[in-house]
Design an enzyme around this catalytic site. Structure first.
Site: not given
Ligand code: NOJ
Length: 550
Positions: A171, A201, A242, A309
């Protein structure tokens, strides 16, 4: 209210360049191939394409593990091909959205490599480190069963790094102002190359302060800053988030005055729509719609059926989730991460055309903007022999030629589905294009009708009461025009009684066929809906343009 907010009523089509069309026979789809297929997309009525990540990447998470945010993966083409593509798309009247993946990088990204190599490097603070193993290292995994922890020790760095997703996706430390500047630079770069916005995202994770100290303090200020920057550079560009969060949190992402994300995917309604499709009870779906009602005119939901997904059912309760599993994915190999289904739409419905139409008709008429998934317009299937989510990512099926006309290579990036009812010899664009009754031509007609209903994107909506718990009736009103949509989630037919909600509604003109409906003396309509049947009506008459008033 200005009405040139294009995203309020666009038809968005999601695809992955590497599985769409291969122009050079290396087995991997590319920008040149996609550019050649723009005519196809314009023909269906697509207004915007959302591209999955196309950057240089080791491809361990389908390209969501990026090593260069400013480049194109060499198998997909060059920056030159990309600009040709955005230029041609514009000529076809199609906008381009792209993924903005800034929660993490690949562990092969030069920033991460520099951070690992030298503790004094400026890139060290671009990631999140801990000298000891944090207590919560075994919590918060996004891919349970596949991912073991959220903190992994890097021997060279002699420290643990935080990764919300797989361990090869460290991250970024969003609190670092240099990281924030870099994100703006990425956004600015691609805007210059012709994109109209970004599907951002993993937004909730992007704005978490950091993995170590405070997992829940989200930095909404960053979203506003990004929005301001974006709009300064390009007035009509958008951010589509998202963010699969609780309904009560949605508004933090949109912003009270619509000042953060323009759009969000409505995961909550998506999951309840599948529950309704599985059980034929529409009441939880109705509640989900109410709980996600938008109050700001520039904010907008993106509604989808399936995406790249798994079908994530994590927001249903356990009993509801089991009902959906039972109906649409009873075998363990169809399920993934304990919460979802790695299946395509059409096989979930066992190819039942009525249910496919119901699902798509619903998606096009929910309060928001529809996002289609490539291949759903022809009813493509999945390949459960592939691992995790690859099952739903097989190449587009264009024709009966070898490899479905996708590529002339011997081996393709992911195998093409060739056997059974969903195999390309029986299911492909070329055959369906010739057949007026095909799913492809039905989808095209539906999109045309959707474009004649701007009320859906712009209007006020309400759920109309009907005589059946299996039928969802939605009405939209905008500028003195109204539309009404009925969807029967039951395999059995129902005679539905309902009031259209206004005196003008005494006459409901059928948008898709000639059967109009006239209310009785008490203002009640009686419509005979067949099993999984749906109706699109215009209130008072067929032509909204004539009645339109500003
Ligand atoms: C969401 C994407 O849709 C998914 O495919 C990916 O694995 C994660 N974000 C991580 O980037």
């Amino acid at each position: 209210m200005i009405d040139d907010l294009w995203y309020k009523n666009a038809i968005i089509y999601c695809l992955d360049v590497k599985t769409f069309m291969d122009s050079n026979g290396d087995g991997v789809g590319d920008f040149e191939g996609l550019t050649r297929r723009l005519g196809y997309l314009a023909g269906i009525g697509v207004d915007a394409i959302w591209l999955l990540p196309f950057h240089p990447s080791p491809m361990r998470d389908n390209g969501y593990d990026i090593t260069d945010f400013y480049g194109i993966h060499p198998s997909l083409g060059s920056l030159g091909d990309f600009v040709d593509f955005t230029h041609e798309a514009k000529k076809h009247g199609i906008r381009v959205l792209m993924d903005l993946v800034v929660n993490h990088t690949s562990d092969q990204h030069p920033w991460f490599k520099a951070a690992v190599k030298d503790e004094r490097s400026k890139y060290r603070d671009w990631y999140l480190w801990s000298k000891t193993k944090p207590k919560d290292a075994h919590q918060g995994m996004v891919f349970p069963g596949v991912q073991e922890s959220t903190w992994t020790r890097h021997p060279k760095a002699q420290a643990y790094y935080f990764h919300r997703f797989y361990k090869f996706q460290p991250d970024l430390n969003i609190s670092n102002p240099d990281v924030q500047t870099e994100i703006q630079r990425i956004v600015g770069f691609w805007l210059e190359l012709g994109v109209s916005g970004f599907r951002m995202d993993a937004v909730p994770f992007v704005i978490q302060r950091d993995g170590v100290r405070d997992l829940h303090a989200e930095q909404f200020r960053l979203l506003k800053n990004l929005r301001t920057f974006l709009q300064w550079r390009a007035g009509d560009a958008i951010l589509l988030a998202e963010a699969n969060v609780e309904p009560k949190r949605n508004f933090e992402y949109f912003g009270k005055d619509g000042e953060r994300m323009h759009m969000m995917f409505n995961f909550f309604v998506n999951q309840h729509a599948f529950y309704a499709l599985a059980t034929s009870d529409v009441r939880p779906l109705t509640r989900a719609l109410e709980r996600t009602r938008i109050h700001h005119a520039t904010s907008q939901w993106a509604h989808f059926m399936r995406n790249n997904d798994e079908l994530d059912l994590g927001r249903l309760d356990e009993a509801q989730r089991q009902r959906v599993f039972q109906e649409f994915g009873p075998e363990p190999r169809m399920q993934v991460y304990g919460r979802g289904l790695r299946r395509r739409l059409s096989p979930m419905f066992e190819g039942d055309r009525r249910r496919q139409e119901l699902a798509y008709s619903l998606m096009f008429t929910l309060p928001g903007t529809p996002v289609m998934r490539y291949g759903d317009e022809i009813g493509m299937g999945e390949d459960l022999s592939l691992k995790e989510r690859s099952a739903v990512r097989t190449p587009m099926q264009w024709s009966t030629e070898a490899n479905a006309g996708f590529s002339t290579a011997k081996k393709t990036v992911l195998p093409v589905i060739s056997d059974g009812p969903f195999g390309y010899p029986r299911l492909n664009v070329a055959d369906q294009r010739r057949d007026p009754n095909s799913l492809l031509n039905w989808t095209e007609r539906l999109i045309r009708a959707r474009k004649e209903c701007p009320e859906i994107g712009w209007g006020e909506w309400r759920v109309l009461e009907t005589s059946s718990p299996h039928v969802l009736a939605l009405r939209y009103d905008w500028r003195n025009n109204g539309v009404v949509f009925l969807h029967n989630f039951d395999p059995k037919g129902h005679l539905v009684t309902f009031g259209a909600g206004s005196s003008e509604g005494a006459m409901l003109a059928n948008i898709l066929s000639g059967e109009h409906s006239h209310a009785d003396g008490r203002g009640q309509h009686r419509v005979e809906l067949e099993g999984y049947g749906y109706r699109w009506f215009r209130v008072g008459g067929l032509d909204y343009i004539l009645k339109r008033s500003r």
